[in-house]
Design a protein around this motif. Structure first.
Motif, PDB file in Angstrom:
ATOM      1  N   LEU A   1       1.883   1.856   8.908  1.00 60.54           N
ATOM      2  CA  LEU A   1       1.224   0.659   9.429  1.00 60.54           C
ATOM      3  C   LEU A   1       2.104  -0.584   9.338  1.00 60.54           C
ATOM      4  O   LEU A   1       2.023  -1.471  10.197  1.00 60.54           O
ATOM      5  CB  LEU A   1      -0.084   0.425   8.673  1.00 60.54           C
TER       6      LEU A   1
ATOM      7  N   ARG B   1       1.638   3.028  15.716  1.00 58.68           N
ATOM      8  CA  ARG B   1       0.260   2.663  16.053  1.00 58.68           C
ATOM      9  C   ARG B   1      -0.122   3.145  17.462  1.00 58.68           C
ATOM     10  O   ARG B   1      -1.125   2.702  18.014  1.00 58.68           O
ATOM     11  CB  ARG B   1       0.085   1.135  15.959  1.00 58.68           C
TER      12      ARG B   1
ATOM     13  N   GLU C   1      -5.014   2.496  13.886  1.00 53.70           N
ATOM     14  CA  GLU C   1      -5.039   1.216  13.176  1.00 53.70           C
ATOM     15  C   GLU C   1      -5.610   1.336  11.768  1.00 53.70           C
ATOM     16  O   GLU C   1      -5.590   0.361  11.011  1.00 53.70           O
ATOM     17  CB  GLU C   1      -5.847   0.204  13.984  1.00 53.70           C
TER      18      GLU C   1
END
Length: 463
Positions: free
Chosen positions: A329, A366, A375
């Protein structure tokens, strides 16, 4: 417990719904390039733009295309111009920016330090430094600390002890503030570079960062002097990264300038990526208490049964997975930039000579065609039973191909040891002031830091 159902969505810019104007784009790229990307970047395998600033541009998200550029036809791709304009003023001919024979010489000289045997030998000093650093939190119990800044200090301590045997000139406290200053200034894309302005035009970013760069260059000079004086006296010197580089100097090895550039690369940037990933991991786990408790239990069990930190990386799969998911992330290096040397072709895609190729771990990690619920922070993606489902070229925290990060294994071992020590003793929880926003300044940094409350775990939870 089904961890696939337990997740949260940490802060990130929402995909843009329409392209920005040229002026808007320049402002966004200077302020925070992560806010530039639109819906197609998170949905399409690639985006080819033939016109615009800087010539043809290819944004590569497809794992096959990424492999083609970084591995299969890597010889046809050099470091991109804009990236070099940012990094070369700082690192010059360090490993991250050198090309051709200069890069080959440096990589060859450093390789012995990063063999599995040497990295395993770093585990004990990594543990000592992590334990020493963790003890500082005793004075902050119940209060708020900036975890982001602390992880910078911790990873610098570990790097200094392992690669330089604790013999880096200067004070660590001033070092941390100068790192922030350097990345805040010279670590940004200068608008003039986007416009392709000639090099003789002064860049504001470089002018603002001159003092910080001089600070690091001075550290390098004094560090080399200290070690060379020790070697000249005939004193026993450690066979570490610094000694190895100095002994590689000569007509068939490294030039003195190359040695200095590689030292500043590791002192200035070698620890920064791991520091950022550690900070994001601690924050994400604070927002996912059930997962944090599972990892604490794993850490407690391993520390109680296995004192050798060399074995922790393999023995703590949940801890490792939490770190890897944080790097998905918040990739420490959110962009990989290349430029086509000659015309190329992949599938039905033509890649003309001079095309700027962007492999963006930020968007690849992502991408909606590559990840389920991309996400969400979900460490279970990286649990041993799930790892085979992840394509090698859809997850790029350390890059890929010939220029893959030489310290990847070092960083993974360091991260698991640091998390094991910190999480076996303390808990870090968010406060009303913990409102991180990811910003790209070479690395993916939390704007405003990571203010978090630190408290001691209950005694019966400790090994």
């Amino acid at each position: 417990m089904d961890t696939a159902a337990i997740s949260f969505r940490p802060p990130a810019p929402k995909p843009r719904q329409k392209p920005p104007s040229t002026l808007q784009m320049m402002r966004i790229v200077y302020r925070n390039p992560l806010e530039l990307w639109g819906e197609p970047s998170y949905n399409e395998p690639w985006i080819s733009i033939t016109g615009g600033i800087g010539g043809p541009l290819l944004i590569a998200n497809d794992p096959g295309l990424i492999r083609h550029v970084l591995v299969d036809n890597a010889r046809n791709y050099k470091m991109a111009r804009v990236r070099q304009k940012i990094l070369r003023p700082i690192l010059r001919d360090g490993l991250l920016t050198a090309e051709g024979e200069v890069w080959k010489r440096s990589r060859k000289a450093m390789a012995p330090v990063f063999t599995p045997r040497h990295i395993a030998g770093f585990a004990a000093p990594m543990l000592r430094e992590a334990e020493s650093f963790a003890a500082r939190y005793e004075a902050s119990l119940g209060g708020t600390v900036d975890v982001s800044r602390d992880m910078t200090m911790l990873t610098f301590d570990i790097l200094a002890e392992t690669l330089f045997s604790g013999e880096i000139a200067g004070e660590p406290d001033s070092f941390a503030s100068q790192v922030d200053r350097l990345f805040e200034t010279m670590g940004r894309v200068d608008p003039l570079d986007l416009l392709g302005a000639p090099d003789w035009l002064p860049r504001v970013t470089r002018l603002l960062g001159r003092n910080s760069l001089a600070f690091f260059r001075d550290i390098v000079s004094r560090t080399i002097e200290m070690r060379e004086e020790k070697m000249a006296r005939g004193d026993g010197v450690p066979e570490d990264f610094l000694t190895l580089l100095l002994r590689a100097e000569g007509p068939d090895g490294l030039a003195r300038a190359e040695i200095e550039d590689n030292i500043i690369t590791f002192i200035g940037a070698g620890h920064e990526t791991t520091a950022r990933a550690l900070g994001w991991t601690i924050y994400c786990l604070a927002m996912l208490p059930a997962e944090r408790e599972r990892i604490e239990a794993e850490i407690d069990a391993v520390l109680a049964a296995e004192p050798d930190p060399v074995k922790w990386l393999d023995g703590m799969p949940l801890t490792r997975a939490a770190f890897e998911e944080a790097m998905r992330l918040y990739p420490p290096a959110p962009s990989i930039n290349r430029e086509a040397i000659e015309d190329d072709r992949f599938a039905d895609l033509d890649i003309p000579k001079g095309t700027q190729v962007l492999v963006m771990p930020w968007t690849v990690h992502r991408h909606r065609k590559l990840w389920d619920d991309p996400e969400a922070y979900r460490p279970s993606r990286f649990h041993p039973e799930n790892r085979e489902a992840i394509d090698r070229f859809q997850y790029l925290p350390f890059g890929a191909g010939p220029r893959i990060c030489i310290g990847a294994t070092f960083a993974m071992q360091e991260a698991v040891i640091a998390l094991a020590v910190l999480m076996s003793r303390y808990r870090f929880d968010v406060t009303p002031e913990t409102k991180p926003w990811p910003v790209q300044k070479l690395t993916t940094q939390p704007q405003g830091g990571l203010p978090m409350k630190v408290s001691r775990r209950s005694l019966d939870a400790k090994p």
